[in-house]
Scaffold this motif. Structure first.
Motif, PDB file in Angstrom:
ATOM      1  N   TRP A  13      -6.500  -8.737 -10.043  1.00  0.00           N
ATOM      2  CA  TRP A  13      -5.054  -8.625 -10.210  1.00  0.00           C
ATOM      3  C   TRP A  13      -4.431  -9.999 -10.041  1.00  0.00           C
ATOM      4  N   ASP A  14      -3.136 -10.109 -10.331  1.00  0.00           N
ATOM      5  CA  ASP A  14      -2.488 -11.417 -10.494  1.00  0.00           C
ATOM      6  C   ASP A  14      -2.032 -12.120  -9.225  1.00  0.00           C
ATOM      7  N   GLY A  19      -5.529  -4.934  -1.960  1.00  0.00           N
ATOM      8  CA  GLY A  19      -5.746  -3.664  -2.638  1.00  0.00           C
ATOM      9  C   GLY A  19      -6.313  -2.686  -1.624  1.00  0.00           C
ATOM     10  N   ASN A  43      -4.195  -1.229  -6.596  1.00  0.00           N
ATOM     11  CA  ASN A  43      -3.251  -2.273  -6.216  1.00  0.00           C
ATOM     12  C   ASN A  43      -1.987  -2.032  -7.004  1.00  0.00           C
TER      13      ASN A  43
END
Length: 78
Positions: A13-14, A19, A43
């Protein structure tokens, strides 16, 4: 015995937010095959599948519902 770690991919994810392992699809000690989906991580309401990096016996290091970070080792296959 050689073990291949199961990691949360560093680019899953960014951002750096944690998470949560929503579920393990196998039990600790189960036989798994390479590329089988072994866990799901959430997430920000998005679910990601974590695949087995090798064929062997699953060793779970982080239980379901635990927070995880990008790059973290959550288990191994040996």
């Amino acid at each position: 015995m050689n073990q291949t770690p199961i990691l949360i991919p560093a680019t899953l994810w960014d951002d750096d937010s944690p998470g949560v392992i929503s579920t393990w699809l196998f039990e600790d000690g189960d036989a798994v095959t390479q590329d089988a989906v072994v866990a799901e991580v959430m997430n920000e309401k998005v679910s990601f599948e974590i695949m087995a990096p090798a064929t062997g016996t699953l060793s779970i290091a982080v239980p379901a519902e635990a927070e995880v970070a990008l790059g973290q080792r959550i288990g191994a296959v040996g």
